[in-house]
Each structure stands twice: as structure tokens, then as C-alpha cells.
Design a protein around this motif. Structure first.
Motif, PDB file in Angstrom:
ATOM      1  N   THR A 137       0.624  23.916 -34.379  1.00 37.47           N
ATOM      2  CA  THR A 137      -0.168  24.650 -35.372  1.00 37.47           C
ATOM      3  C   THR A 137      -0.924  23.685 -36.266  1.00 37.47           C
ATOM      4  N   ARG A 138      -2.037  24.156 -36.804  1.00 41.20           N
ATOM      5  CA  ARG A 138      -2.863  23.313 -37.668  1.00 41.20           C
ATOM      6  C   ARG A 138      -2.309  23.345 -39.088  1.00 41.20           C
ATOM      7  N   ILE A 139      -2.284  22.186 -39.715  1.00 41.57           N
ATOM      8  CA  ILE A 139      -1.767  22.059 -41.071  1.00 41.57           C
ATOM      9  C   ILE A 139      -2.617  22.881 -42.040  1.00 41.57           C
ATOM     10  N   GLY A 140      -1.963  23.579 -42.964  1.00 42.21           N
ATOM     11  CA  GLY A 140      -2.643  24.360 -43.981  1.00 42.21           C
ATOM     12  C   GLY A 140      -2.983  25.778 -43.579  1.00 42.21           C
ATOM     13  N   GLU A 141      -2.764  26.157 -42.341  1.00 44.10           N
ATOM     14  CA  GLU A 141      -3.047  27.510 -41.888  1.00 44.10           C
ATOM     15  C   GLU A 141      -1.746  28.277 -41.694  1.00 44.10           C
ATOM     16  N   PRO A 142      -1.807  29.621 -41.718  1.00 42.06           N
ATOM     17  CA  PRO A 142      -0.600  30.402 -41.449  1.00 42.06           C
ATOM     18  C   PRO A 142      -0.063  30.087 -40.060  1.00 42.06           C
ATOM     19  N   VAL A 143       1.252  30.140 -39.936  1.00 37.05           N
ATOM     20  CA  VAL A 143       1.897  29.827 -38.672  1.00 37.05           C
ATOM     21  C   VAL A 143       2.533  31.103 -38.121  1.00 37.05           C
ATOM     22  N   LEU A 144       2.198  31.444 -36.893  1.00 36.81           N
ATOM     23  CA  LEU A 144       2.794  32.586 -36.211  1.00 36.81           C
ATOM     24  C   LEU A 144       3.741  32.056 -35.145  1.00 36.81           C
ATOM     25  N   THR A 145       5.000  32.468 -35.220  1.00 37.17           N
ATOM     26  CA  THR A 145       5.995  32.032 -34.245  1.00 37.17           C
ATOM     27  C   THR A 145       6.785  33.235 -33.746  1.00 37.17           C
ATOM     28  N   THR A 146       7.567  33.011 -32.713  1.00 34.17           N
ATOM     29  CA  THR A 146       8.431  34.057 -32.194  1.00 34.17           C
ATOM     30  C   THR A 146       9.503  34.382 -33.232  1.00 34.17           C
ATOM     31  N   PRO A 147       9.730  35.665 -33.519  1.00 37.41           N
ATOM     32  CA  PRO A 147      10.723  36.030 -34.534  1.00 37.41           C
ATOM     33  C   PRO A 147      12.143  35.607 -34.133  1.00 37.41           C
ATOM     34  N   THR A 148      12.923  35.255 -35.138  1.00 37.93           N
ATOM     35  CA  THR A 148      14.337  34.920 -34.963  1.00 37.93           C
ATOM     36  C   THR A 148      15.144  35.835 -35.873  1.00 37.93           C
ATOM     37  N   PRO A 149      16.470  35.838 -35.749  1.00 42.76           N
ATOM     38  CA  PRO A 149      17.278  36.668 -36.662  1.00 42.76           C
ATOM     39  C   PRO A 149      17.103  36.275 -38.130  1.00 42.76           C
ATOM     40  N   GLU A 150      16.661  35.049 -38.414  1.00 40.94           N
ATOM     41  CA  GLU A 150      16.465  34.596 -39.793  1.00 40.94           C
ATOM     42  C   GLU A 150      15.090  34.943 -40.347  1.00 40.94           C
ATOM     43  N   THR A 151      14.202  35.552 -39.540  1.00 39.20           N
ATOM     44  CA  THR A 151      12.841  35.865 -39.975  1.00 39.20           C
ATOM     45  C   THR A 151      12.882  36.844 -41.141  1.00 39.20           C
ATOM     46  N   ARG A 152      12.151  36.502 -42.206  1.00 39.84           N
ATOM     47  CA  ARG A 152      12.092  37.344 -43.409  1.00 39.84           C
ATOM     48  C   ARG A 152      10.673  37.847 -43.683  1.00 39.84           C
ATOM     49  N   ILE A 153       9.665  37.143 -43.161  1.00 42.21           N
ATOM     50  CA  ILE A 153       8.275  37.532 -43.375  1.00 42.21           C
ATOM     51  C   ILE A 153       7.628  37.729 -42.006  1.00 42.21           C
ATOM     52  N   TRP A 154       6.897  38.825 -41.879  1.00 42.78           N
ATOM     53  CA  TRP A 154       6.368  39.234 -40.588  1.00 42.78           C
ATOM     54  C   TRP A 154       4.850  39.306 -40.600  1.00 42.78           C
ATOM     55  N   ALA A 155       4.272  39.281 -39.423  1.00 39.99           N
ATOM     56  CA  ALA A 155       2.840  39.469 -39.240  1.00 39.99           C
ATOM     57  C   ALA A 155       2.621  40.084 -37.871  1.00 39.99           C
ATOM     58  N   VAL A 156       1.439  40.607 -37.656  1.00 36.93           N
ATOM     59  CA  VAL A 156       1.084  41.170 -36.353  1.00 36.93           C
ATOM     60  C   VAL A 156      -0.052  40.333 -35.788  1.00 36.93           C
ATOM     61  N   GLN A 157       0.193  39.743 -34.611  1.00 36.07           N
ATOM     62  CA  GLN A 157      -0.866  38.997 -33.923  1.00 36.07           C
ATOM     63  C   GLN A 157      -1.662  40.008 -33.115  1.00 36.07           C
ATOM     64  N   VAL A 158      -2.939  40.162 -33.470  1.00 40.12           N
ATOM     65  CA  VAL A 158      -3.788  41.172 -32.847  1.00 40.12           C
ATOM     66  C   VAL A 158      -4.398  40.646 -31.554  1.00 40.12           C
ATOM     67  N   ALA A 159      -4.885  39.415 -31.573  1.00 39.46           N
ATOM     68  CA  ALA A 159      -5.552  38.851 -30.398  1.00 39.46           C
ATOM     69  C   ALA A 159      -5.531  37.337 -30.497  1.00 39.46           C
ATOM     70  N   SER A 160      -5.833  36.693 -29.384  1.00 39.26           N
ATOM     71  CA  SER A 160      -5.905  35.238 -29.317  1.00 39.26           C
ATOM     72  C   SER A 160      -7.179  34.879 -28.557  1.00 39.26           C
ATOM     73  N   PHE A 161      -7.955  33.944 -29.121  1.00 39.71           N
ATOM     74  CA  PHE A 161      -9.245  33.596 -28.541  1.00 39.71           C
ATOM     75  C   PHE A 161      -9.357  32.088 -28.365  1.00 39.71           C
ATOM     76  N   SER A 162     -10.008  31.664 -27.277  1.00 36.60           N
ATOM     77  CA  SER A 162     -10.303  30.241 -27.117  1.00 36.60           C
ATOM     78  C   SER A 162     -11.592  29.884 -27.858  1.00 36.60           C
ATOM     79  N   ASP A 163     -12.418  30.885 -28.168  1.00 35.24           N
ATOM     80  CA  ASP A 163     -13.658  30.682 -28.929  1.00 35.24           C
ATOM     81  C   ASP A 163     -13.415  31.112 -30.375  1.00 35.24           C
TER      82      ASP A 163
END
Length: 179
Positions: free
Chosen positions: A87-113
Motif C-alpha cells: 500500500t502507498r504511504i499516507g493513503e487508506p489501507v484496505l485489507t482482508t478483515p480479521t477477528p480484530e477488525t474494528r473499522i470497516w470499508a467497502v471496496q467497490v472496484a479496483s482499476f489499473s487506470d
């Protein structure tokens, strides 16, 4: 027409008389000769520096800044991507959830462009969602992931994931959020 010219002349004469009266009153005040009294300043104290001690003789205290900078260089590459998770420094990080996950997000799409990712993010923002882009490197490819969040509840994230998947006809994913 003659009445209007007389009226304009009257205004001009009245204005001129007013300005003349102001000058007669104010000019003596300006040029009365007294003015502001001079400000007296105490002389500065002369400080002498001992020739035995110079700025070059003092040594900066030891610090761990160099060690910390080297540590950061080891954790991130030249383009600012983490060497551990990509992941790039300073940007939000999206990872696979674990049992310790407390904050969530929804990844809508992934683009190479990245421009496509920006358009998708802007579209989601126009519809009232808190959308962001998270850039990650996997091998040689760099992906721009569009996400919505953060959310404090996994159930809220799952509800939002279903709503976005249906609304945009995409396969949205619930992810752990960190920044």
C-alpha cells in the motif's frame, strides 16, 4: 434645461464651499509645527562573547532520527509503497478483515487506470457516499481501489456492500480499513 444647469452649478458651488471649509479647519492642525514628540529609545546593551566558546564547538546531542529514517527507507520503496503489504504511504489501507477488525470499508472496484478510479470515486461522492482511493502495488502492477467508508459496524458495512453491488452492478467487498 436652464433650471438643470443652475441646479448643477449650485451643487458644485456648495461642494466647493464645503471642501474649502474642511481645508480651512484641517490645514492648521496638520501644519501647526508641534507634531508628535520624538520617541526616546534606550541604548542597547552590548554583549561580548567569550572567544573560547564558539558555535562550532558545541555538538548536537545524539538522536535516533537517522536510525528511524533508515528504518522507514527499509519499509517503503522509492515510490512510497510499503514493502510488506504494497500500500502507498499516507493513503487508506484496505485489507482482508480479521477477528480484530474494528473499522470497516467497502471496496467497490479496483482499476489499473487511476483516471477510471477517480471517475468512479467522483461518481460515488456525487451520490453522497464518502468515497476514497487506496493505491496498492502487487508485483509490477499498481491498482487503484475505490472504497467507501470508514464504517464502525460490520453489519453497516455488509448492508452498504449489498446496496452498492446492486446499485452499480459490481462485486463490492467488505474490507478492513486502516490509515
Amino acid at each position: 434645461m436652464r433650471e438643470k444647469m443652475d441646479e448643477q452649478t449650485r451643487y458644485r458651488v456648495t461642494g466647493s464651499l464645503f471642501l474649502l471649509a474642511v481645508l480651512i479647519i484641517c490645514l492648521p492642525m496638520i501644519f501647526d509645527g508641534e507634531g508628535e514628540p520624538p520617541l526616546e529609545i534606550e541604548p542597547l546593551e552590548v554583549v561580548t562573547v567569550s572567544p573560547e566558546v564558539t558555535a562550532l564547538d558545541t555538538v548536537a546531542p545524539d538522536s535516533e532520527i537517522v536510525a528511524r529514517a533508515d528504518e522507514l527507507r527499509g519499509r517503503y520503496d522509492q515510490e512510497g509503497f510499503s514493502t510488506t503489504d504494497g500500500t502507498r504511504i499516507g493513503e487508506p489501507v484496505l485489507t482482508t478483515p480479521t477477528p480484530e477488525t474494528r473499522i470497516w470499508a467497502v471496496q467497490v472496484a479496483s482499476f489499473s487506470d487511476s483516471e477510471n478510479a477517480s471517475r468512479m470515486r467522483d461518481k460515488l461522492r456525487e451520490q453522497g457516499f464518502e468515497a476514497f482511493i487506496s493505491t496498492a502495488r502487487s508485483g509490477e502492477s499498481v491498482m487503484s481501489r475505490v472504497g467507501v467508508g470508514p464504517l464502525l459496524s460490520q453489519t453497516d458495512a455488509e448492508t452498504l456492500q449489498k446496496e452498492l453491488a446492486q446499485m452499480l452492478s459490481v462485486k463490492a467487498r467488505v474490507m478492513a480499513f486502516a490509515n
